[in-house]
Design an enzyme around this catalytic site. Structure first.
Site, mmCIF file in Angstrom:
data_model
loop_
_atom_site.group_PDB
_atom_site.id
_atom_site.type_symbol
_atom_site.label_atom_id
_atom_site.label_comp_id
_atom_site.label_asym_id
_atom_site.label_seq_id
_atom_site.Cartn_x
_atom_site.Cartn_y
_atom_site.Cartn_z
ATOM 1 N N GLY A 39 6.873 5.100 8.007
ATOM 2 C CA GLY A 39 6.045 6.310 7.981
ATOM 3 C C GLY A 39 6.143 7.025 9.307
ATOM 4 N N SER A 40 5.131 7.791 9.623
ATOM 5 C CA SER A 40 5.201 8.630 10.818
ATOM 6 C C SER A 40 4.971 7.813 12.101
ATOM 7 C CB SER A 40 4.158 9.741 10.729
ATOM 8 O OG SER A 40 2.877 9.171 10.670
ATOM 9 N N THR A 41 5.450 8.345 13.186
ATOM 10 C CA THR A 41 5.284 7.676 14.479
ATOM 11 C C THR A 41 3.805 7.577 14.843
ATOM 12 O OG1 THR A 41 7.470 8.393 15.159
ATOM 13 C CG2 THR A 41 5.942 7.823 16.929
ATOM 14 N N GLU A 58 9.451 1.444 10.922
ATOM 15 C CA GLU A 58 10.514 2.436 10.705
ATOM 16 C C GLU A 58 9.830 3.791 10.739
ATOM 17 O OE1 GLU A 58 13.559 -0.418 9.865
ATOM 18 O OE2 GLU A 58 13.774 1.755 10.002
ATOM 19 N N CYS A 67 13.875 10.378 6.722
ATOM 20 C CA CYS A 67 13.597 10.103 8.130
ATOM 21 C C CYS A 67 14.823 10.316 9.020
ATOM 22 C CB CYS A 67 13.063 8.687 8.279
ATOM 23 S SG CYS A 67 14.119 7.491 7.444
ATOM 24 N N LYS A 82 0.875 -1.177 0.000
ATOM 25 C CA LYS A 82 0.000 0.000 0.000
ATOM 26 C C LYS A 82 0.904 1.217 0.000
ATOM 27 C CE LYS A 82 -1.826 3.069 1.811
ATOM 28 N NZ LYS A 82 -1.679 4.479 1.336
ATOM 29 N N GLU A 106 9.772 16.659 14.344
ATOM 30 C CA GLU A 106 10.229 16.373 12.986
ATOM 31 C C GLU A 106 9.563 17.344 12.017
ATOM 32 O OE1 GLU A 106 8.985 12.623 11.205
ATOM 33 O OE2 GLU A 106 11.057 12.338 10.566
ATOM 34 N N GLY A 162 2.356 4.825 12.994
ATOM 35 C CA GLY A 162 2.929 3.610 13.581
ATOM 36 C C GLY A 162 2.124 3.141 14.784
HETATM 37 P P1 NAD Z 1 2.395 8.560 7.085
HETATM 38 O O1 NAD Z 1 2.551 7.808 8.339
HETATM 39 O O2 NAD Z 1 1.365 9.595 7.000
HETATM 40 O O3 NAD Z 1 2.093 7.575 5.876
HETATM 41 C C1 NAD Z 1 2.892 6.438 5.607
HETATM 42 C C2 NAD Z 1 2.034 5.391 4.942
HETATM 43 O O4 NAD Z 1 1.041 4.955 5.878
HETATM 44 C C3 NAD Z 1 1.270 5.893 3.722
HETATM 45 O O5 NAD Z 1 1.192 4.854 2.762
HETATM 46 C C4 NAD Z 1 -0.111 6.192 4.293
HETATM 47 O O6 NAD Z 1 -1.125 6.133 3.320
HETATM 48 C C5 NAD Z 1 -0.239 5.064 5.300
HETATM 49 N N1 NAD Z 1 -1.203 5.330 6.380
HETATM 50 C C6 NAD Z 1 -1.625 6.520 6.860
HETATM 51 N N2 NAD Z 1 -2.515 6.340 7.870
HETATM 52 C C7 NAD Z 1 -2.654 4.996 8.028
HETATM 53 C C8 NAD Z 1 -3.404 4.172 8.918
HETATM 54 N N3 NAD Z 1 -4.193 4.685 9.840
HETATM 55 N N4 NAD Z 1 -3.278 2.835 8.810
HETATM 56 C C9 NAD Z 1 -2.460 2.296 7.898
HETATM 57 N N5 NAD Z 1 -1.743 3.005 7.022
HETATM 58 C C10 NAD Z 1 -1.820 4.353 7.090
HETATM 59 O O7 NAD Z 1 3.829 9.128 6.762
HETATM 60 P P2 NAD Z 1 4.272 9.948 5.474
HETATM 61 O O8 NAD Z 1 3.758 11.326 5.635
HETATM 62 O O9 NAD Z 1 3.915 9.201 4.241
HETATM 63 O O10 NAD Z 1 5.855 9.856 5.600
HETATM 64 C C11 NAD Z 1 6.556 10.744 6.396
HETATM 65 C C12 NAD Z 1 6.947 10.098 7.708
HETATM 66 O O11 NAD Z 1 7.580 8.834 7.484
HETATM 67 C C13 NAD Z 1 7.953 10.898 8.469
HETATM 68 O O12 NAD Z 1 7.598 10.933 9.826
HETATM 69 C C14 NAD Z 1 9.255 10.128 8.301
HETATM 70 O O13 NAD Z 1 10.191 10.306 9.297
HETATM 71 C C15 NAD Z 1 8.777 8.741 8.220
HETATM 72 N N6 NAD Z 1 9.740 7.905 7.495
HETATM 73 C C16 NAD Z 1 10.510 7.035 8.212
HETATM 74 C C17 NAD Z 1 11.457 6.253 7.576
HETATM 75 C C18 NAD Z 1 12.310 5.289 8.345
HETATM 76 O O14 NAD Z 1 12.974 4.459 7.756
HETATM 77 N N7 NAD Z 1 12.329 5.360 9.650
HETATM 78 C C19 NAD Z 1 11.615 6.334 6.188
HETATM 79 C C20 NAD Z 1 10.813 7.217 5.496
HETATM 80 C C21 NAD Z 1 9.859 7.997 6.164
#
Ligand code: NAD
Length: 499
Positions: free
Chosen positions: A247-249, A269, A303, A194, A403, A252
């Site tokens: 993605g974001s904390t 991550e 990230c 996804k 962040e 997560g």
């Molecule tokens: P996000 O958490 O908004 O989205 C990440 C993914 O999760 C997207 O595909 C989104 O559609 C999906 N998502 C959103 N809400 C969801 C839910 N309730 N249930 C399941 N899936 C859901 O993050 P973003 O804005 O896409 O990315 C930016 C963030 O990702 C930043 O905080 C960054 O630090 C982090 N990031 C971390 C790493 C790492 O390796 N640690 C790498 C890249 C990005």
């Protein structure tokens, strides 16, 4: 400096793909529309113009994709030998080597990273595929001694976990999807991916190309759609065995909650606020560009970006001047401008977030030394923020604690090793970090003292699958790279054989 013109014509394949009226889901080896028939649009961040129409997948589509993945997991794919899976990964590497330009152009248009930088990521992708190909033939259990009376032989076996839900962010999908795809193909699992709405296209294209390269139907499926619907449906699906999430904390946390339905295994991550610590004895010819690009690369949307640049007090002035001079060499421009080093941020929301943090920083008393504004002129319709530097930042300020995920570098003075470690650790995240010093004792003390999953010394941002990449604290858990990564796609079976 800014550049404005889009001076690279798209290759025929990228153009053909991008001109599709709608981008369907990829399920069981087929392109299919969402059951609801609904679509979402996504924009080119360099221009703000609509780039593509994506299927808005929901629960029914996730159900279909998970079913296809489950059938594939239990079907013919489960009989593939490790050598066959390794051969597939090797073939994929050859195909992607030939098709990388097309993928780089699609990703540049979709997420805004400069195409020249994306081309530079090809070597990293090839390494990743080579790593996972080697892992396919390295999976092993153990024979173990036991204290059971009689003739009992005992061992452990490793088996693929099953169906993986791969939830991918927008800030580097082209390469980052392969942390999941590589492990899935090496281990014999199957997956439903996804991607983020803002950058789904390289994931859809890769699925098609990999299918053509011989990945069996159902082994890799892609459901596009919002996080709230498609993402949540995947994270909460009772027939998904494991979720790999980047993605974001905040997201997560919701994935951890959703995982309780069937006690899914998780790899998370998450975000970061890494400290990049520059000592007075550092080689500034290396530390200045290293620390600056540790923040500005990918327009700060990394990230592990080293956004808190801790500088030892005697060199704060010199370091600052040299960072500002280095910034004069950076070119911000359209992602297809071959000469651009930096592109836009991903969308209007992110642009507003970054500008809002720049206001917050000024209101908190940090000194805005460079940048701070949206770029105008011919870039005015894209989501371009000037690379920005704040001086005099303290660790209590929000720009030092939260962040930003944009091109904003904060310079924070410190006096000695222990103070640098204390500042670095006074943060909820624990993803990356670096120390620049020519004194090995200083470097060792800092890398041991900072609580973070990955540390660099006199460099920033290297990632090699043979070495890995980790997070701790609010940055999540579960290794990327090394056999530890593969282990999370496998489960261990303890075996007792009465002879
Ligand atoms: P996000 O958490 O908004 O989205 C990440 C993914 O999760 C997207 O595909 C989104 O559609 C999906 N998502 C959103 N809400 C969801 C839910 N309730 N249930 C399941 N899936 C859901 O993050 P973003 O804005 O896409 O990315 C930016 C963030 O990702 C930043 O905080 C960054 O630090 C982090 N990031 C971390 C790493 C790492 O390796 N640690 C790498 C890249 C990005």
């Amino acid at each position: 400096m800014t550049t404005t013109q889009q001076n690279l014509p798209l290759c025929e394949q990228a153009q053909g793909f991008l001109s599709r009226e709608a981008h369907h889901l990829f399920i069981d080896g087929q392109r299919v529309p969402a059951e609801s028939g609904q679509t979402l649009t996504t924009a080119n961040p360099s221009t703000g113009q609509v780039l593509a129409r994506l299927a808005a997948g929901g629960q029914a589509d996730v159900d279909r994709a998970v079913l296809a993945a489950r059938r594939a997991f239990e079907g013919q794919w489960s009989t593939w030998t490790p050598y066959e899976r390794q051969g597939l990964l090797t073939r994929i590497a050859q195909v992607l080597d030939e098709r990388f330009e097309e993928l780089a152009q699609i990703e540049a248009m979709d997420m805004g990273a400069p195409v020249s930088k994306l081309r530079g990521a090809k070597a990293a992708l090839m390494k990743m595929l080579s790593f996972f190909a080697s892992q396919a033939t390295s999976i092993s259990g153990e024979t173990l001694m036991n204290g059971i009376p009689g003739n009992v032989t005992t061992m452990t076996l490793k088996a693929p976990v099953g169906v993986i839900g791969g939830i991918i962010p927008w800030n580097g999908a082209l390469n980052s999807q392969f942390w999941i795809i590589g492990a899935v193909l090496a281990s014999g699992c199957t997956a439903v991916l996804k991607p983020a709405t803002e950058a789904s296209l390289s994931v859809l294209r890769v699925a098609e190309i990999l299918h053509e390269a011989g990945v069996p139907a159902g082994v890799l499926n892609v459901v596009t759609g919002s996080g709230r619907e498609a993402g949540h449906a995947l994270a909460a699906h009772p027939n998904v065995d494991r979720v790999a999430f980047t993605g974001s904390t905040q997201t997560g946390r919701s994935i951890i909650e959703a995982s309780t339905v069937n006690i899914k295994k998780l790899q998370l991550e998450l975000g970061g606020k890494s400290a990049d610590i520059v000592f007075a004895d550092a080689d500034l010819d290396k530390a200045v560009p290293g620390a600056a690009m540790g923040v500005f690369a990918n327009s700060g949307q990394i990230c592990f970006a080293g956004t808190r640049v801790l500088v030892q007090r005697p060199i704060v002035e010199e370091f600052t001047e040299r960072v500002l001079a280095f910034m004069d060499t950076l070119r911000v421009g359209h992602s297809l401008d071959d000469a651009a080093n930096l592109g836009p941020v991903i969308n209007q929301t992110q642009l507003e977030n970054v500008l809002n943090y720049i206001d917050i920083g000024q209101n908190e008393g940090a000194e805005l030394l460079r940048g701070g504004h949206r770029l105008g002129g011919e870039l005015e319709n894209g989501y371009f923020v000037q690379p920005t530097v704040f001086g005099g930042v303290t660790n209590q300020m929000r720009i030092a604690r939260e962040e930003i995920f944009g091109p904003v570098l904060s310079i924070m003075p410190f006096d000695d090793v222990e103070e640098a470690i204390a500042i670095a650790n006074d943060n909820d995240y624990g993803l990356g970090g670096a120390v620049w010093s020519q004194n090995i004792s200083t470097a060792l003390r800092v890398l041991q003292g900072v609580h973070t999953g990955t540390m660099w010394v006199n460099c920033y941002g290297y990632i090699d699958p043979l070495v890995g990449f980790n997070g701790t604290k609010l940055s999540g858990y579960g290794s990327k790279g090394t056999s530890a990564h593969m282990d999370t796609y496998l489960y261990t079976k303890s075996v007792y054989i009465q002879l």
